[in-house]
Design a protein around this motif. Sequence first.
Motif, short mmCIF file in Angstrom:
data_model
loop_
_atom_site.label_atom_id
_atom_site.label_comp_id
_atom_site.label_asym_id
_atom_site.label_seq_id
_atom_site.Cartn_x
_atom_site.Cartn_y
_atom_site.Cartn_z
N THR A 71 8.27 -37.97 -10.14
CA THR A 71 8.12 -37.93 -8.68
C THR A 71 7.38 -39.16 -8.18
O THR A 71 7.71 -39.71 -7.12
CB THR A 71 7.40 -36.65 -8.25
OG1 THR A 71 8.22 -35.52 -8.57
CG2 THR A 71 7.12 -36.65 -6.76
N CYS A 74 9.76 -41.82 -7.69
CA CYS A 74 10.58 -41.60 -6.49
C CYS A 74 9.84 -41.97 -5.21
O CYS A 74 10.45 -42.35 -4.22
CB CYS A 74 11.01 -40.13 -6.41
SG CYS A 74 12.17 -39.61 -7.67
N GLU A 75 8.51 -41.86 -5.24
CA GLU A 75 7.71 -42.07 -4.04
C GLU A 75 7.15 -43.48 -3.92
O GLU A 75 6.35 -43.77 -3.04
CB GLU A 75 6.55 -41.06 -4.01
CG GLU A 75 6.96 -39.59 -4.00
CD GLU A 75 7.55 -39.16 -2.66
OE1 GLU A 75 7.81 -40.02 -1.80
OE2 GLU A 75 7.75 -37.96 -2.47
N THR A 81 0.72 -47.10 -1.52
CA THR A 81 1.87 -46.83 -0.67
C THR A 81 1.44 -46.24 0.67
O THR A 81 0.64 -45.30 0.73
CB THR A 81 2.85 -45.86 -1.37
OG1 THR A 81 3.30 -46.45 -2.58
CG2 THR A 81 4.05 -45.56 -0.48
N THR A 91 0.88 -41.29 5.93
CA THR A 91 1.18 -40.87 4.56
C THR A 91 0.67 -41.95 3.62
O THR A 91 0.88 -43.14 3.86
CB THR A 91 2.70 -40.68 4.38
OG1 THR A 91 3.17 -39.69 5.29
CG2 THR A 91 3.02 -40.23 2.97
N GLY A 95 1.84 -40.53 -4.48
CA GLY A 95 2.57 -39.28 -4.24
C GLY A 95 2.91 -39.09 -2.78
O GLY A 95 3.46 -38.06 -2.40
N GLN A 96 2.60 -40.09 -1.94
CA GLN A 96 2.84 -40.04 -0.50
C GLN A 96 2.32 -38.74 0.10
O GLN A 96 3.07 -37.93 0.66
CB GLN A 96 4.31 -40.28 -0.18
CG GLN A 96 4.77 -41.68 -0.57
CD GLN A 96 5.91 -42.21 0.27
OE1 GLN A 96 6.01 -41.93 1.45
NE2 GLN A 96 6.78 -42.98 -0.36
N ASP A 224 9.48 -31.27 -7.82
CA ASP A 224 9.86 -32.37 -6.95
C ASP A 224 10.54 -31.86 -5.67
O ASP A 224 10.29 -32.41 -4.59
CB ASP A 224 10.80 -33.34 -7.68
CG ASP A 224 11.14 -34.55 -6.84
OD1 ASP A 224 10.28 -35.43 -6.72
OD2 ASP A 224 12.25 -34.60 -6.27
N HIS A 227 7.74 -30.63 -3.49
CA HIS A 227 6.95 -31.74 -2.99
C HIS A 227 7.69 -32.50 -1.89
O HIS A 227 7.10 -32.86 -0.86
CB HIS A 227 6.61 -32.69 -4.14
CG HIS A 227 5.80 -33.88 -3.73
ND1 HIS A 227 4.45 -33.79 -3.43
CD2 HIS A 227 6.14 -35.19 -3.57
CE1 HIS A 227 3.99 -35.00 -3.10
NE2 HIS A 227 4.99 -35.86 -3.18
N HIS A 228 8.97 -32.70 -2.09
CA HIS A 228 9.78 -33.50 -1.18
C HIS A 228 10.26 -32.69 0.02
O HIS A 228 10.51 -33.25 1.09
CB HIS A 228 10.99 -34.06 -1.94
CG HIS A 228 11.79 -35.05 -1.19
ND1 HIS A 228 13.16 -35.04 -1.18
CD2 HIS A 228 11.42 -36.11 -0.41
CE1 HIS A 228 13.61 -36.03 -0.44
NE2 HIS A 228 12.58 -36.70 0.04
N TRP A 260 20.12 -37.42 -0.57
CA TRP A 260 19.09 -38.00 -1.43
C TRP A 260 19.63 -38.46 -2.77
O TRP A 260 19.06 -38.22 -3.82
CB TRP A 260 17.95 -36.99 -1.64
CG TRP A 260 17.37 -36.50 -0.36
CD1 TRP A 260 17.53 -35.28 0.22
CD2 TRP A 260 16.54 -37.25 0.53
NE1 TRP A 260 16.86 -35.21 1.41
CE2 TRP A 260 16.23 -36.40 1.63
CE3 TRP A 260 16.02 -38.54 0.50
CZ2 TRP A 260 15.44 -36.82 2.69
CZ3 TRP A 260 15.23 -38.95 1.56
CH2 TRP A 260 14.94 -38.10 2.63
N ARG A 263 17.21 -40.79 -4.79
CA ARG A 263 16.09 -40.04 -5.37
C ARG A 263 16.57 -39.26 -6.60
O ARG A 263 15.86 -39.22 -7.62
CB ARG A 263 15.50 -39.08 -4.34
CG ARG A 263 14.20 -38.43 -4.83
CD ARG A 263 13.63 -37.45 -3.82
NE ARG A 263 12.33 -36.96 -4.23
CZ ARG A 263 11.17 -37.43 -3.82
NH1 ARG A 263 11.14 -38.45 -2.95
NH2 ARG A 263 10.02 -36.92 -4.26
#
Length: 290
Positions: A71, A74-75, A81, A91, A95-96, A224, A227-228, A260, A263
């Motif tokens: 993850t 992916c972030e 970030t 954000t 892990g955003q 994930d 989370h997403h 996605w 991702r």
Amino acid sequence: MAYLYKITRDGRDFFASADDQPRFFVGRRVPYKDNIGLYNIFSGSRLAKLNFEAANFTGRFGFWAEFIEPTARCEGRNFLTLNSYDRAAFTFGFGQFAAHVAGGDFVHYLRAMLALPDARDYFPHLVLHDGHIHSIDGLGQRVELEDTSSTRGLMKYLNPTLDEVEDAEVIAAARLIHWTTQSQAARDAQVDQMVGTFKSFVADADKRLSIHNRTADQCCIIADILHHGRGGRMTWPLIAEALTRTRPFDALLAIGSGEWEERRRVLRAAIGANANFKTKRWDSARNDFV
């Protein structure tokens, strides 16, 4: 002694310097739908490369450090970030973590940051009181920015509006970027939060769906998704249905596939690169992977 930050701008790019230290990149002004904000992970970005590497944290977290890595990839993977252009308002992190969720990952992360000994150096006007984040106003009074039902005050503190990039927004981002760059403890706080979040996702899935003996690759996809936010209101029914399929990993990965694709590609590759995801299994009794 609190740092004094100076903002400079080069076209669409914003930079900051702390006291007399060299300037560093904060983010680029970008449009998103009807909003304007900052973003700093893009091709050619001048952001310092400070990436999360699971191997640096397995001594402390064991397999959980590896479990969050797909993850993280992916972030953006970078501890620095940032985006401030969407409904989350702010954000941050590999892990955003998003500021719009009451009691969410960003709130818990920032609370942990404000408990560090050097917090006043970076955020002299933020304090913890009764377990919640407060600002100190011009009269020296505490103003609660978040509670169990809302983060509206915190969002406005970090990013006053989505109409344009404002000084307060750049400074808030600069403080977190500078702090995270300077401090291992600040980076540890991100990893602590990400691991804690993913542990709660897997425990919740076990409680709802009984995932005992499921391989870690399937559990990672579930975490994930949660989370997403893929799947929307149908997230849990979609996960439950996918687990009944002959190839549950592929069925889980397909959730949200229309929008996605990239991702999904990154997630599949990251999981496939680590053999532990096939050999580790969730043990409900131990509440851990074995």
